[in-house]
Enzyme design. Structure first.
Site: not given
Length: 260
Positions: A142, A155
């Site tokens: 990401s 995350y």
């Protein structure tokens, strides 16, 4: 662009019954790879999706249920696949909260699914790749694997960890015809993101266009969502001969987010 050059290869894509994973699976199938789809559910529509993809692309497609929060399931997924020339570690979940309020069970689940699962699948897939003499490990990280945002501690930690695991995997396979790279998406227009737009419109009292531009894509300089097809195209490129010497790196598909 790379028509059917992956014929005879098997790709296992975790978390692939929707969104980015499904988009990648379609593009790999379009390039000729046989596909193993995966998610934690085991519903008739999951198997129907595999059958539909097989008809669409003329390749073999199977659906195998596995709970990616469990190491034993992760390893069994690759074993049940029987072959794994291309491993796409895509499965992931998200939760947003300040660190003092972040539920411990959510932290544990995010680290397990977003990071630890990739260790387990890679550990089983690499011997298969070595036996066949070729392999590609593609980790879906990401923009948050390269930068950070508030309230996303688990995350961000997991995605930074995926980038680190990518580098170690690449070094351990550097002398072999096996590569490992991470794709780092920014905001991608998936069904989950699409469903968030009406809620954001209500929350901020904005129309669709303003919510997308001023809220959702505020950190994405291009002002445009990436697409699942672009994610898939990037994965296909990493499987091509042009990428034989690309390993241990990150490829950002984020509209300039990490250039800021």
């Amino acid at each position: 662009m790379f028509e059917k050059f992956l014929g005879g290869k098997t790709a296992v894509v975790t978390g692939s019954n929707s969104g980015i994973g499904l988009g990648i699976a379609h593009e790999l199938a379009r390039a000729g790879a046989d596909i193993v789809l995966n998610s934690f559910t085991d519903a008739p529509e999951d198997h129907a999706l595999a059958e539909s993809m097989a008809r669409q692309h003329g390749v073999n497609v199977r659906y195998i249920q596995a709970d990616m929060s469990k190491g034993s399931d992760c390893r069994a997924l690759i074993e049940q696949a029987g072959a794994c020339d291309i491993l796409v570690n895509n499965a992931g979940i998200q939760h947003v909260a300040p660190i003092p309020d972040f539920p411990v069970e959510k932290w544990d689940a995010i680290i397990a699914i977003n990071l630890t699962s990739a260790f387990h699948t890679t550990a089983v897939a690499l011997p298969m790749m070595r036996k066949s003499g070729w392999g590609r490990v593609i980790n879906i990280a990401s923009a948050h694997g390269l930068t950070a945002s508030e309230y996303k501690s688990a995350y961000v930690a997991a995605k930074h960890g995926i980038v680190g695991l990518t580098k170690v995997t690449a070094l351990e396979t550097a002398k072999e015809p096996i590569t490992c790279n991470a794709i780092c998406p920014g905001y991608v227009l998936t069904p989950i993101v699409e469903k968030q737009i009406p809620d954001q419109m209500k929350t901020h009292g904005m129309n669709r266009e303003d919510v997308i531009a001023k809220v959702m894509l505020q950190r994405q300089p291009s002002g445009q969502f990436a697409t699942v097809e672009q994610m898939g195209g990037t994965a296909v490129f990493l499987c091509s001969p042009a990428a034989d010497q690309i390993t241990g790196t990150t490829i950002s598909v984020d509209g300039g987010w990490t250039a800021l």
